[in-house]
Write a protein that holds these residues in place. Structure first.
Motif, mmCIF file in Angstrom:
data_model
loop_
_atom_site.group_PDB
_atom_site.id
_atom_site.type_symbol
_atom_site.label_atom_id
_atom_site.label_comp_id
_atom_site.label_asym_id
_atom_site.label_seq_id
_atom_site.Cartn_x
_atom_site.Cartn_y
_atom_site.Cartn_z
ATOM 1 N N GLY A 14 17.564 -48.726 -83.593
ATOM 2 C CA GLY A 14 17.904 -47.817 -84.692
ATOM 3 C C GLY A 14 17.145 -48.139 -85.971
ATOM 4 N N GLY A 15 17.118 -47.196 -86.880
ATOM 5 C CA GLY A 15 16.560 -47.417 -88.207
ATOM 6 C C GLY A 15 15.068 -47.677 -88.262
ATOM 7 N N VAL A 16 14.340 -47.220 -87.237
ATOM 8 C CA VAL A 16 12.895 -47.493 -87.189
ATOM 9 C C VAL A 16 12.057 -46.360 -87.800
ATOM 10 C CG1 VAL A 16 12.925 -49.096 -85.228
ATOM 11 C CG2 VAL A 16 12.829 -46.625 -84.809
ATOM 12 N N GLY A 17 12.741 -45.281 -88.228
ATOM 13 C CA GLY A 17 12.020 -44.177 -88.862
ATOM 14 C C GLY A 17 11.891 -42.920 -88.023
ATOM 15 N N LYS A 18 12.710 -42.801 -86.974
ATOM 16 C CA LYS A 18 12.644 -41.617 -86.102
ATOM 17 C C LYS A 18 12.847 -40.327 -86.898
ATOM 18 C CE LYS A 18 16.013 -43.051 -83.433
ATOM 19 N NZ LYS A 18 16.234 -44.411 -83.943
ATOM 20 N N GLN A 46 24.554 -37.992 -85.862
ATOM 21 C CA GLN A 46 24.509 -38.220 -87.315
ATOM 22 C C GLN A 46 23.876 -37.039 -88.059
ATOM 23 O OE1 GLN A 46 23.422 -42.320 -88.866
ATOM 24 N NE2 GLN A 46 22.680 -42.520 -86.765
ATOM 25 N N ALA A 100 19.720 -43.558 -81.991
ATOM 26 C CA ALA A 100 19.315 -44.839 -81.406
ATOM 27 C C ALA A 100 20.147 -45.094 -80.156
ATOM 28 C CB ALA A 100 19.516 -45.952 -82.424
ATOM 29 N N ASN A 156 5.445 -48.189 -87.959
ATOM 30 C CA ASN A 156 6.025 -47.614 -89.178
ATOM 31 C C ASN A 156 6.509 -48.727 -90.092
ATOM 32 O OD1 ASN A 156 6.998 -45.650 -90.989
ATOM 33 N ND2 ASN A 156 9.043 -45.718 -90.080
ATOM 34 N N ILE A 183 2.041 -45.862 -90.391
ATOM 35 C CA ILE A 183 2.649 -45.345 -91.623
ATOM 36 C C ILE A 183 3.170 -46.557 -92.400
ATOM 37 C CG2 ILE A 183 4.465 -43.878 -92.595
ATOM 38 C CD1 ILE A 183 2.574 -42.152 -90.997
ATOM 39 N N ASP A 185 5.019 -48.920 -95.336
ATOM 40 C CA ASP A 185 6.319 -48.964 -96.004
ATOM 41 C C ASP A 185 6.100 -48.542 -97.454
ATOM 42 O OD1 ASP A 185 8.856 -49.481 -96.870
ATOM 43 O OD2 ASP A 185 8.956 -51.501 -96.032
ATOM 44 N N LEU A 186 6.519 -47.364 -97.792
ATOM 45 C CA LEU A 186 6.248 -46.811 -99.113
ATOM 46 C C LEU A 186 7.530 -46.236 -99.705
ATOM 47 C CD1 LEU A 186 2.951 -44.975 -98.087
ATOM 48 C CD2 LEU A 186 3.080 -46.999 -99.556
ATOM 49 N N ALA A 189 8.570 -42.571 -99.256
ATOM 50 C CA ALA A 189 9.138 -42.172 -97.968
ATOM 51 C C ALA A 189 10.646 -42.373 -97.988
ATOM 52 C CB ALA A 189 8.526 -42.990 -96.837
ATOM 53 N N ARG A 190 11.056 -43.419 -98.662
ATOM 54 C CA ARG A 190 12.465 -43.770 -98.721
ATOM 55 C C ARG A 190 13.222 -42.882 -99.704
ATOM 56 N NH1 ARG A 190 11.616 -48.945 -98.393
ATOM 57 N NH2 ARG A 190 11.007 -48.990 -100.575
ATOM 58 N N SER A 193 14.394 -39.411 -98.638
ATOM 59 C CA SER A 193 15.202 -39.161 -97.449
ATOM 60 C C SER A 193 16.473 -38.386 -97.795
ATOM 61 C CB SER A 193 15.539 -40.475 -96.751
ATOM 62 O OG SER A 193 16.247 -41.320 -97.617
HETATM 63 N N1 LIG Z 1 7.437 -45.483 -93.916
HETATM 64 C C1 LIG Z 1 8.585 -45.746 -94.549
HETATM 65 N N2 LIG Z 1 8.579 -46.333 -95.777
HETATM 66 C C2 LIG Z 1 9.729 -46.608 -96.411
HETATM 67 N N3 LIG Z 1 10.936 -46.342 -95.939
HETATM 68 C C3 LIG Z 1 11.019 -45.771 -94.724
HETATM 69 C C4 LIG Z 1 9.860 -45.428 -93.969
HETATM 70 N N4 LIG Z 1 10.274 -44.864 -92.808
HETATM 71 C C5 LIG Z 1 11.600 -44.848 -92.845
HETATM 72 N N5 LIG Z 1 12.078 -45.388 -93.988
HETATM 73 C C6 LIG Z 1 13.495 -45.568 -94.387
HETATM 74 O O1 LIG Z 1 14.125 -46.366 -93.403
HETATM 75 C C7 LIG Z 1 15.462 -45.928 -93.182
HETATM 76 C C8 LIG Z 1 15.622 -45.571 -91.699
HETATM 77 O O2 LIG Z 1 14.786 -44.455 -91.430
HETATM 78 P P1 LIG Z 1 15.269 -43.292 -90.455
HETATM 79 O O3 LIG Z 1 16.616 -42.801 -90.830
HETATM 80 O O4 LIG Z 1 14.166 -42.303 -90.410
HETATM 81 O O5 LIG Z 1 15.348 -44.111 -89.097
HETATM 82 P P2 LIG Z 1 15.986 -43.655 -87.701
HETATM 83 O O6 LIG Z 1 15.212 -44.339 -86.653
HETATM 84 O O7 LIG Z 1 16.070 -42.181 -87.641
HETATM 85 O O8 LIG Z 1 17.443 -44.268 -87.814
HETATM 86 P P3 LIG Z 1 18.680 -43.959 -86.815
HETATM 87 O O9 LIG Z 1 18.467 -44.839 -85.633
HETATM 88 O O10 LIG Z 1 19.879 -44.337 -87.622
HETATM 89 O O11 LIG Z 1 18.620 -42.503 -86.480
HETATM 90 C C9 LIG Z 1 15.666 -44.727 -94.103
HETATM 91 O O12 LIG Z 1 16.307 -45.191 -95.272
HETATM 92 C C10 LIG Z 1 14.259 -44.261 -94.408
HETATM 93 O O13 LIG Z 1 14.176 -43.605 -95.654
#
Ligand SMILES: Nc1ncnc2c1ncn2[C@@H]1O[C@H](COP(=O)(O)OP(=O)(O)OP(=O)(O)O)[C@@H](O)[C@H]1O
Ligand SMILES: [Mg+2]
Length: 234
Positions: A14-18, A46, A100, A156, A183, A185-186, A189-190, A193
């Motif tokens: 989870g939380g990898v940026g999907k 979610q 996730a 990512n 991509i 860490d910027l 992007a955060r 969201s």
């Molecule tokens: N390239 C990036 N730079 C900075 N922050 C990022 C980047 N990609 C994602 N994030 C941040 O990381 C967090 C998790 O991203 P995201 O919700 O897209 O992940 P996810 O894989 O969809 O999580 P989940 O498993 O809960 O669905 C969010 O707060 C998002 O804004």
């Protein structure tokens, strides 16, 4: 071979940026292909990507079809129908965001798709489960004797100064996957969201450039059918 393309965005981790990649990629492809249908299907209960992109979408270009751990026949049947209809439609592109966790109920959807896009950070706490996830996909493809979905790993949240991705390339040697441009860490992007305003609202930033580069990579390899050609002749 399918006329349309479907890109399943998934990872057991989870939380990898999907969701972040799913929404920006969908929006990028919509700007790029004004006349094509680019659909986002959010299957994560979610509803993150649906919530972000729905205000910026036409009603028929986005669907929230939550698939939880418990079997939900209605959502599954609807999703299956939409996916098959989109795949049969010339030029249509579908992006599927997922929650996730184990593929569970959605693995059949993954197997229908052209490509599985797998975001991961470069840390081993993300990379190990990511590799296991891809191995599971490899096993299923082998069981079924199929080459789809092709797996594309997207590094990512990489350090903006990182240039060398040899460690990831080495880890990917164990599995059947290719690596997409990273991509970084910027903060842009955060911060976007919660109040997502589309790719246009981040124009001129490094993040926007990187999404564009990723989008063009997806066009060159997935949408153009290049990966299908490569794997067919292999
Ligand atoms: N390239 C990036 N730079 C900075 N922050 C990022 C980047 N990609 C994602 N994030 C941040 O990381 C967090 C998790 O991203 P995201 O919700 O897209 O992940 P996810 O894989 O969809 O999580 P989940 O498993 O809960 O669905 C969010 O707060 C998002 O804004
Ligand atoms: Mg998500």
């Amino acid at each position: 071979m399918n006329a349309g393309k479907a890109i399943f965005v998934g990872n057991i981790k989870g939380g990898v940026g999907k969701s972040t990649l799913a929404v920006y990629l969908t929006d990028y492809l919509r700007q790029r292909y004004q006349r094509r249908s680019v659909m986002l299907l959010d299957t994560d209960p979610q509803g993150t990507s649906f919530e972000m992109l729905q205000p910026h979408s036409r009603a028929d270009d986005i669907k929230f079809l939550p698939i939880g751990d418990r079997y939900d026949g209605v959502s599954m049947t609807t999703l299956d129908g939409i996916l098959r209809r989109m795949l049969a439609q010339d030029d249509a592109v579908t992006i599927v965001d997922t929650g996730a966790g184990k593929l569970g109920n959605v693995w059949q959807m993954a197997m229908l798709c052209s490509t599985v896009l797998v975001p991961t950070s470069m840390s081993w706490t993300d990379l190990r489960p990511t590799i296991d996830f891809i191995k599971e996909l490899d096993d299923r493809k082998e069981d079924y004797g199929v080459v789809n979905p092709h797996v594309i790993v997207v590094p990512n949240r990489t350090s903006p100064s990182q240039k060398n991705f040899g460690q990831l390339a080495e880890a990917l040697e164990e599995v059947n996957a290719i690596m997409a441009p990273p991509i970084s860490d910027l903060s842009v992007a955060r911060s976007h969201s919660r109040e997502f305003n589309g790719i246009a609202s981040v124009a001129g930033t490094r993040f926007s450039e990187e999404i564009e580069r990723l989008g063009e990579f997806i066009i060159d390899y997935v949408i153009s059918g290049e990966l299908d050609r490569i794997y067919q002749s292999a």
